[in-house]
Scaffold this motif. Structure first.
Motif, PDB file in Angstrom:
ATOM      1  N   SER A   1       0.854  -1.179   0.000  1.00 14.21           N
ATOM      2  CA  SER A   1       0.000   0.000   0.000  1.00 14.21           C
ATOM      3  C   SER A   1       0.898   1.238   0.000  1.00 14.21           C
TER       4      SER A   1
ATOM      5  N   ARG B   1       2.116  -0.151   4.935  1.00 11.45           N
ATOM      6  CA  ARG B   1       1.568  -0.843   6.100  1.00 11.45           C
ATOM      7  C   ARG B   1       0.757  -2.075   5.735  1.00 11.45           C
ATOM      8  N   THR B   2       0.433  -2.231   4.453  1.00 13.88           N
ATOM      9  CA  THR B   2      -0.329  -3.393   3.980  1.00 13.88           C
ATOM     10  C   THR B   2       0.415  -4.024   2.810  1.00 13.88           C
TER      11      THR B   2
ATOM     12  N   TYR C   1      -0.283  -6.573  -0.333  1.00 16.87           N
ATOM     13  CA  TYR C   1      -1.274  -7.274  -1.146  1.00 16.87           C
ATOM     14  C   TYR C   1      -0.559  -8.323  -1.992  1.00 16.87           C
TER      15      TYR C   1
ATOM     16  N   ALA D   1      -4.571  -9.799   1.656  1.00 17.71           N
ATOM     17  CA  ALA D   1      -3.890  -8.663   2.278  1.00 17.71           C
ATOM     18  C   ALA D   1      -3.401  -9.047   3.668  1.00 17.71           C
ATOM     19  N   TRP D   2      -2.237  -8.533   4.037  1.00 19.45           N
ATOM     20  CA  TRP D   2      -1.675  -8.695   5.377  1.00 19.45           C
ATOM     21  C   TRP D   2      -1.228  -7.341   5.909  1.00 19.45           C
ATOM     22  N   THR D   3      -1.224  -7.198   7.195  1.00 18.22           N
ATOM     23  CA  THR D   3      -0.632  -6.035   7.847  1.00 18.22           C
ATOM     24  C   THR D   3       0.875  -6.258   7.944  1.00 18.22           C
TER      25      THR D   3
ATOM     26  N   PHE E   1      -8.968  -9.736   0.357  1.00 18.62           N
ATOM     27  CA  PHE E   1      -9.245  -8.379  -0.119  1.00 18.62           C
ATOM     28  C   PHE E   1     -10.221  -8.397  -1.290  1.00 18.62           C
TER      29      PHE E   1
END
Length: 348
Positions: free
Chosen positions: A222, A226-227, A229, A246-248, A262
């Motif tokens: 992102s 912070r994300t 994809y 999606a992951w943090t 997502f």
């Protein structure tokens, strides 16, 4: 759903005519037909009013070059004003020059490289299929091997990579497509689960981030990093639809938490991904059929808001140009460009 990734989908004559553009002097853009298209170009499709702001009504989809067997992995070099991309079955990397519009060989015998990117020092990073390695090209000499094994076992066939700006760590996907047939690498049994890995920039340690994904393919951060994809092109080898997961991002990419779906694609599969500065995700899409192949654009909430349709299935994409407002699409046998009112979030 059982999709043969080797069976390239042909664009229809009707769509080709709709996207027809004239040959432009000094650009070497191959026309898609004999007559220019009426604006707005038929490649655009607005599915949600939020996409309208990114559509330019007086710009065409242009085929810049054709001659690949399966074009992949574009990455933009802003200093050189060129994009590198892979023609995997022909075992070569190609170079598209923004200034002249020409496409020339960059590297032959590229070890069937797939995804490419540039780090924040301008060095090219490539994912190699036949050698199952991630490598980095310096100023001269052979490339430096960054990753080729994990826990003593050979990687499957690295696919795509991104670099975190804070410490230069690299995240790459390892689905194994280059190990399924000689057409794109070597045939061998996969020794490891299909996974996503991290390469530490300081010590070079390779860490598995997750194997909770069927076929991890293209990936992007992102805008705020912070994300993460990742396209899961599961449908090529599993009775599962293609998804974007999606992951943090934690600790500059050394950990991924909060796995969530997502977006889900009913037909075909997503491959390469890019984010724009507004947080939308632009997903290359192939093997979905006429009117669906091309680029699908998702808002940050996961809603599909628009499409850019291409005559050929689209494997990957990159935002290029001085303002990163032009999409370069590696679409099966050809590469295409189209200007947008979006701006790519990241440099490569």
């Amino acid at each position: 759903m059982d999709i043969d990734r080797r069976a390239l989908l042909a664009g229809s004559a009707a769509l080709g005519a709709a996207l027809a553009v004239p040959k432009i002097a000094n650009a070497q853009a191959e026309p898609l037909g004999t007559q220019p298209s009426r604006y707005p170009d038929g490649a655009w499709e607005v599915l949600d009013p939020r996409f309208s702001k990114y559509m330019i009504g007086n710009t065409p989809l242009q085929r810049q070059w054709s001659g690949a067997l399966w074009a992949e992995g574009p990455a933009w070099n802003g200093v050189g004003r060129y994009a590198v991309f892979s023609d995997i079955p022909n075992n070569r990397q190609m170079r598209w020059d923004e200034v002249t519009g020409t496409v020339t060989p960059l590297r032959h015998a590229s070890n069937y490289s797939n995804g490419n990117t540039f780090d924040f020092e301008g060095r090219q990073i490539s994912c190699e299929h036949s050698t199952a390695r991630v490598v980095r090209y310096g100023r001269q000499g052979p490339p430096e091997v960054l990753a080729e094994t994990f826990e003593g076992k050979q990687l499957n066939a690295p696919n795509d990579a991104v670099v975190h700006p804070d410490d230069g760590g690299i995240i790459f996907t390892d689905p194994g497509y280059g190990s399924h047939w000689y057409y794109e690498g070597n045939v061998r049994e996969l020794e490891l689960p299909t996974s996503i890995y991290h390469i530490d920039a300081s010590g070079g340690a390779v860490t598995r981030l997750t194997d909770e994904i069927f076929k991890p393919n293209g990936l992007c951060f992102s805008p705020d990093y912070r994300t993460l994809y990742v396209a899961d092109s599961a449908a090529t080898h599993h009775p599962e639809p293609s998804r974007i997961i999606a992951w943090t991002v934690e600790d500059n990419g050394r950990r991924l938490t909060g796995r969530r779906e997502f977006a889900t694609l009913e037909n075909g599969f997503h491959d390469g991904l890019r984010a724009d500065v507004d947080g939308n995700v632009w997903a290359a899409t192939g093997f979905a059929g006429e009117g669906l192949d091309g680029v699908h654009v998702y808002a940050p909430d996961g809603t599909k808001i628009g499409q850019i349709k291409t005559p050929e299935g689209c494997a990957n994409l990159a935002f290029v140009g001085e303002h990163r407002n032009r999409l370069l699409l590696t679409a099966s046998q050809s590469i295409y460009t189209i200007y947008t009112a979006a701006q790519g979030a990241h440099i490569a």
